[in-house]
Design a protein around this motif. Sequence first.
Motif, PDB file in Angstrom:
ATOM      1  N   ASP A 143      -5.582  -2.816  -1.649  1.00 20.33           N
ATOM      2  CA  ASP A 143      -5.007  -3.637  -1.772  1.00 20.33           C
ATOM      3  C   ASP A 143      -3.973  -3.778  -2.125  1.00 20.33           C
ATOM      4  OD1 ASP A 143      -8.195  -3.768  -1.090  1.00 20.33           O
ATOM      5  OD2 ASP A 143      -8.656  -3.269  -2.925  1.00 20.33           O
ATOM      6  N   ILE A 144      -3.700  -3.481  -2.837  1.00 17.60           N
ATOM      7  CA  ILE A 144      -1.693  -3.239  -3.479  1.00 17.60           C
ATOM      8  C   ILE A 144      -0.835  -3.623  -1.939  1.00 17.60           C
ATOM      9  CG2 ILE A 144       0.107  -2.078  -3.885  1.00 17.60           C
ATOM     10  CD1 ILE A 144      -1.345  -0.537  -6.353  1.00 17.60           C
ATOM     11  N   ALA A 145      -1.482  -3.188  -0.752  1.00 16.48           N
ATOM     12  CA  ALA A 145      -0.273  -3.713   0.397  1.00 16.48           C
ATOM     13  C   ALA A 145      -0.649  -5.047   0.771  1.00 16.48           C
ATOM     14  CB  ALA A 145      -0.975  -2.794   1.530  1.00 16.48           C
ATOM     15  N   ARG A 146      -2.110  -5.707   0.402  1.00 16.25           N
ATOM     16  CA  ARG A 146      -2.184  -6.760   0.980  1.00 16.25           C
ATOM     17  C   ARG A 146      -1.410  -7.561  -0.315  1.00 16.25           C
ATOM     18  NH1 ARG A 146      -7.412  -3.873   1.613  1.00 16.25           N
ATOM     19  NH2 ARG A 146      -7.879  -3.284   3.479  1.00 16.25           N
ATOM     20  N   SER A 147      -1.846  -6.993  -1.202  1.00 13.74           N
ATOM     21  CA  SER A 147      -1.622  -8.229  -2.161  1.00 13.74           C
ATOM     22  C   SER A 147       0.283  -8.630  -2.353  1.00 13.74           C
ATOM     23  CB  SER A 147      -1.665  -8.340  -3.426  1.00 13.74           C
ATOM     24  OG  SER A 147      -1.136  -6.714  -4.439  1.00 13.74           O
ATOM     25  N   LEU A 148       0.439  -7.693  -1.434  1.00 16.30           N
ATOM     26  CA  LEU A 148       2.329  -7.574  -0.838  1.00 16.30           C
ATOM     27  C   LEU A 148       2.554  -8.414   0.022  1.00 16.30           C
ATOM     28  CD1 LEU A 148       3.865  -4.435  -3.973  1.00 16.30           C
ATOM     29  CD2 LEU A 148       3.941  -7.020  -4.153  1.00 16.30           C
ATOM     30  N   GLY A 149       2.018  -8.767   0.748  1.00 20.00           N
ATOM     31  CA  GLY A 149       2.503  -8.578   1.883  1.00 20.00           C
ATOM     32  C   GLY A 149       2.212  -7.969   3.068  1.00 20.00           C
ATOM     33  N   ILE A 150       1.691  -6.471   2.996  1.00 18.11           N
ATOM     34  CA  ILE A 150       2.029  -5.246   3.983  1.00 18.11           C
ATOM     35  C   ILE A 150       0.240  -5.334   4.453  1.00 18.11           C
ATOM     36  CG2 ILE A 150       2.751  -3.219   3.869  1.00 18.11           C
ATOM     37  CD1 ILE A 150       4.152  -3.052   1.308  1.00 18.11           C
ATOM     38  N   PRO A 151       0.867  -5.043   5.902  1.00 23.88           N
ATOM     39  CA  PRO A 151      -0.294  -5.671   6.463  1.00 23.88           C
ATOM     40  C   PRO A 151      -1.161  -3.780   6.341  1.00 23.88           C
ATOM     41  CG  PRO A 151       1.685  -5.596   8.318  1.00 23.88           C
ATOM     42  CD  PRO A 151       2.118  -5.333   6.518  1.00 23.88           C
ATOM     43  N   VAL A 152      -2.409  -4.128   6.648  1.00 25.20           N
ATOM     44  CA  VAL A 152      -3.527  -3.038   6.467  1.00 25.20           C
ATOM     45  C   VAL A 152      -4.563  -3.204   7.403  1.00 25.20           C
ATOM     46  CG1 VAL A 152      -5.390  -1.833   5.271  1.00 25.20           C
ATOM     47  CG2 VAL A 152      -3.428  -3.108   4.219  1.00 25.20           C
ATOM     48  N   VAL A 153      -4.225  -2.258   8.938  1.00 20.88           N
ATOM     49  CA  VAL A 153      -4.960  -1.901   9.787  1.00 20.88           C
ATOM     50  C   VAL A 153      -6.766  -1.743   9.228  1.00 20.88           C
ATOM     51  CG1 VAL A 153      -5.654  -0.379  12.543  1.00 20.88           C
ATOM     52  CG2 VAL A 153      -3.055  -0.604  11.303  1.00 20.88           C
ATOM     53  N   ALA A 154      -6.999  -2.597   9.713  1.00 19.23           N
ATOM     54  CA  ALA A 154      -8.928  -1.891   9.578  1.00 19.23           C
ATOM     55  C   ALA A 154      -9.209  -0.894   9.409  1.00 19.23           C
ATOM     56  CB  ALA A 154      -9.885  -3.545  10.259  1.00 19.23           C
ATOM     57  N   PRO A 155      -9.744  -0.571   8.106  1.00 14.71           N
ATOM     58  CA  PRO A 155      -9.999   0.942   7.926  1.00 14.71           C
ATOM     59  C   PRO A 155     -11.676   1.280   8.494  1.00 14.71           C
ATOM     60  CG  PRO A 155     -10.357  -0.669   5.843  1.00 14.71           C
ATOM     61  CD  PRO A 155      -9.661  -1.421   7.034  1.00 14.71           C
ATOM     62  N   ARG A 156     -12.163   2.249   8.499  1.00 18.95           N
ATOM     63  CA  ARG A 156     -13.236   2.724   9.070  1.00 18.95           C
ATOM     64  C   ARG A 156     -13.369   3.867   9.333  1.00 18.95           C
ATOM     65  NH1 ARG A 156     -10.612   2.800  14.213  1.00 18.95           N
ATOM     66  NH2 ARG A 156     -11.121   4.162  15.224  1.00 18.95           N
ATOM     67  N   PRO A 157     -14.802   4.630   8.608  1.00 17.91           N
ATOM     68  CA  PRO A 157     -15.135   5.976   8.753  1.00 17.91           C
ATOM     69  C   PRO A 157     -14.700   6.987   9.623  1.00 17.91           C
ATOM     70  CG  PRO A 157     -16.969   4.712   8.491  1.00 17.91           C
ATOM     71  CD  PRO A 157     -15.701   3.860   8.999  1.00 17.91           C
ATOM     72  N   GLY A 164      11.410   0.058  -2.755  1.00 19.83           N
ATOM     73  CA  GLY A 164      11.035   1.157  -4.201  1.00 19.83           C
ATOM     74  C   GLY A 164       9.352   1.089  -4.464  1.00 19.83           C
ATOM     75  N   LEU A 165       8.045   0.695  -3.401  1.00 19.54           N
ATOM     76  CA  LEU A 165       7.684   0.800  -2.515  1.00 19.54           C
ATOM     77  C   LEU A 165       7.273   1.928  -1.529  1.00 19.54           C
ATOM     78  CD1 LEU A 165       4.374   0.773  -4.049  1.00 19.54           C
ATOM     79  CD2 LEU A 165       4.407  -1.703  -2.607  1.00 19.54           C
ATOM     80  N   HIS A 166       6.706   3.034  -1.724  1.00 24.59           N
ATOM     81  CA  HIS A 166       6.676   4.335  -0.587  1.00 24.59           C
ATOM     82  C   HIS A 166       4.738   4.322  -0.647  1.00 24.59           C
ATOM     83  CE1 HIS A 166      11.260   5.239  -0.849  1.00 24.59           C
ATOM     84  NE2 HIS A 166      10.755   5.242  -2.121  1.00 24.59           N
ATOM     85  N   PHE A 167       4.737   4.730  -0.048  1.00 26.23           N
ATOM     86  CA  PHE A 167       3.034   5.094   0.355  1.00 26.23           C
ATOM     87  C   PHE A 167       3.017   6.498   1.105  1.00 26.23           C
ATOM     88  CE2 PHE A 167       2.802   0.686   0.565  1.00 26.23           C
ATOM     89  CZ  PHE A 167       2.087   0.048  -0.033  1.00 26.23           C
ATOM     90  N   ALA A 168       2.261   7.342   0.686  1.00 30.13           N
ATOM     91  CA  ALA A 168       2.014   8.755   1.132  1.00 30.13           C
ATOM     92  C   ALA A 168       0.349   9.191   1.316  1.00 30.13           C
ATOM     93  CB  ALA A 168       2.493  10.148   0.473  1.00 30.13           C
ATOM     94  N   GLY A 169       0.366  10.323   1.885  1.00 33.64           N
ATOM     95  CA  GLY A 169      -1.355  10.461   2.538  1.00 33.64           C
ATOM     96  C   GLY A 169      -2.337   9.860   3.293  1.00 33.64           C
ATOM     97  N   GLU A 170      -3.296  10.020   3.288  1.00 32.03           N
ATOM     98  CA  GLU A 170      -4.184   8.834   4.236  1.00 32.03           C
ATOM     99  C   GLU A 170      -4.908   7.409   3.938  1.00 32.03           C
ATOM    100  OE1 GLU A 170      -7.688  11.597   3.759  1.00 32.03           O
ATOM    101  OE2 GLU A 170      -9.113   9.384   4.516  1.00 32.03           O
ATOM    102  N   VAL A 171      -3.977   6.915   2.651  1.00 35.29           N
ATOM    103  CA  VAL A 171      -3.975   5.811   2.748  1.00 35.29           C
ATOM    104  C   VAL A 171      -2.904   5.651   4.148  1.00 35.29           C
ATOM    105  CG1 VAL A 171      -1.488   6.254   1.003  1.00 35.29           C
ATOM    106  CG2 VAL A 171      -3.327   3.750   0.785  1.00 35.29           C
ATOM    107  N   LEU A 172      -2.272   5.933   4.791  1.00 30.96           N
ATOM    108  CA  LEU A 172      -1.597   5.031   5.628  1.00 30.96           C
ATOM    109  C   LEU A 172      -2.326   5.090   6.958  1.00 30.96           C
ATOM    110  CD1 LEU A 172       2.244   6.620   4.861  1.00 30.96           C
ATOM    111  CD2 LEU A 172       1.032   4.458   5.331  1.00 30.96           C
ATOM    112  N   ASP A 173      -2.141   4.074   7.837  1.00 35.43           N
ATOM    113  CA  ASP A 173      -2.491   4.677   9.363  1.00 35.43           C
ATOM    114  C   ASP A 173      -1.983   5.155  10.008  1.00 35.43           C
ATOM    115  OD1 ASP A 173      -3.545   3.342  11.804  1.00 35.43           O
ATOM    116  OD2 ASP A 173      -2.219   2.325  12.124  1.00 35.43           O
TER     117      ASP A 173
END
Length: 395
Positions: free
Chosen positions: A177-191, A362-371
């Motif tokens: 949600d944070i990524a989307r709110s800042l215009g960073i694209p998200v690859v649609a998640p699935r289990p 200044g905004l970094h992502f780590a772990g499973e939140v990434l695609d």
Amino acid sequence: MVTDAPVVVLGAGAAGLVAAHQVAARGIGVIVVDHQARPGRKLAITGGGYCNVTNMRVKARCFISSNPHFVKSALARFGPWDVMDMLADAGIGVEERDRGELFCDQRATLLVDFLQGRAEAAGARLMLGCSVSGLRALPGGGFLLRSSRGELQASRVIVATGGLSYPGIGASGLGMDIARSLGIPVVAPRPGLAPLLWSASDRERFADLSGNSLEVTTRCPDSPAFRADLLFTHRGLSGPAALQVSSYWRPGASVTVDLLPGIDVEGRLLEARRERPRAALRTVLGAWLPKRLVLAFEGREIPDLPMGRLSDLHAAAIADSLHRWTFHPAGTAGYDKAEVTVGGVDTRAISSKTLEARDVPGLHFAGEVLDVTGWLGGYNLQWAWSSGHCAGRAV
Ligand SMILES: Cc1cc2nc3c(=O)[nH]c(=O)nc-3n(C[C@H](O)[C@H](O)[C@H](O)COP(=O)(O)OP(=O)(O)OC[C@H]3O[C@@H](n4cnc5c(N)ncnc54)[C@H](O)[C@@H]3O)c2cc1C
């Protein structure tokens, strides 16, 4: 009230605790925020409580991502040997199991305690039971986070909030949600790494097989072949062979199962026809496969015949059916049972070296939140350690 910190790490899981230690060890103030009352709840239940921490055969091709080269830099900078050093510091030994999988020789909770203690000893502050609902980039630089304990201000933020699997122990979609709110694209998640479910007709046919397992090879469109154990359950197919292929599976696609991998079924049937002409085909096959599976196949993939009446064509067709049994899952068991989330913050928008969003400094992502989604076998935690380490070093 506004709490100020140079760095805020969102999520006290595997990636977040490693990242926070890296930041604090360089003398930079860091607060780790998590809405759970305890850190590392998912980590504590990994590997049946003994945490499959990494895999000695880790390679970029063991990860699913829209950007397949993305993982290389972080894995090269913090790989399986570094994980072993980290465990040695924790006083935890490792056990190597199948296919390069390394498990802790003590409970995973000990590793959680170590990661928390190490980060705190270096100066990190944990803010637990604190739920974050959003983040805003400030015009002059830095970020303002909305939390259940008021506002938090930080110059840099590492988002390590994990994926959507196992919502009962704290998983949330906050990072995406944070990524989307800042215009960073998200690859649609699935289990991913999830059991596959029977269709109604397959349930009727195979439900009796529940509890049977056998070594098979599974594949689906776009997946490699996975040779591992397959478990029949009341709901569908589980076990490592089903979980692995589930991460590649898309609704509507089929899964192909080689029920007797590496075995010359046709040759063996012709041999049995010569040597045991009076034996029933089901008896011969029952020596190679679970008997209930043979019965479920009889009348469809397998004729009801004595071996003496088996034609060459029959033998070839049976071999083909058993090497290429095609199953149409009705779905996966969903995030409640999935070990991971496939998809997430699009890695094409993130630097593979610093894990910083290209368009949001200044905004970094780590772990499973990434695609980035690893195979079963310690790859997902290796990604959490590697990416957490690199993000923590980069802030
Ligand atoms: C049952 C199970 C077994 C597994 N076994 C293995 C294994 O043996 N080996 C392996 O490699 N992988 C395994 N995995 C996968 C592995 O656990 C994850 O890939 C890994 O934990 C991801 O680490 P992470 O730090 O990115 O996220 P997580 O460990 O999930 O940490 C994310 C943290 O963020 C917090 N958070 C989320 N939303 C919010 C919010 N809104 N506000 C504040 N905090 C928030 C969560 O509470 C959590 O503590 C398993 C997964 C499951 C479910």
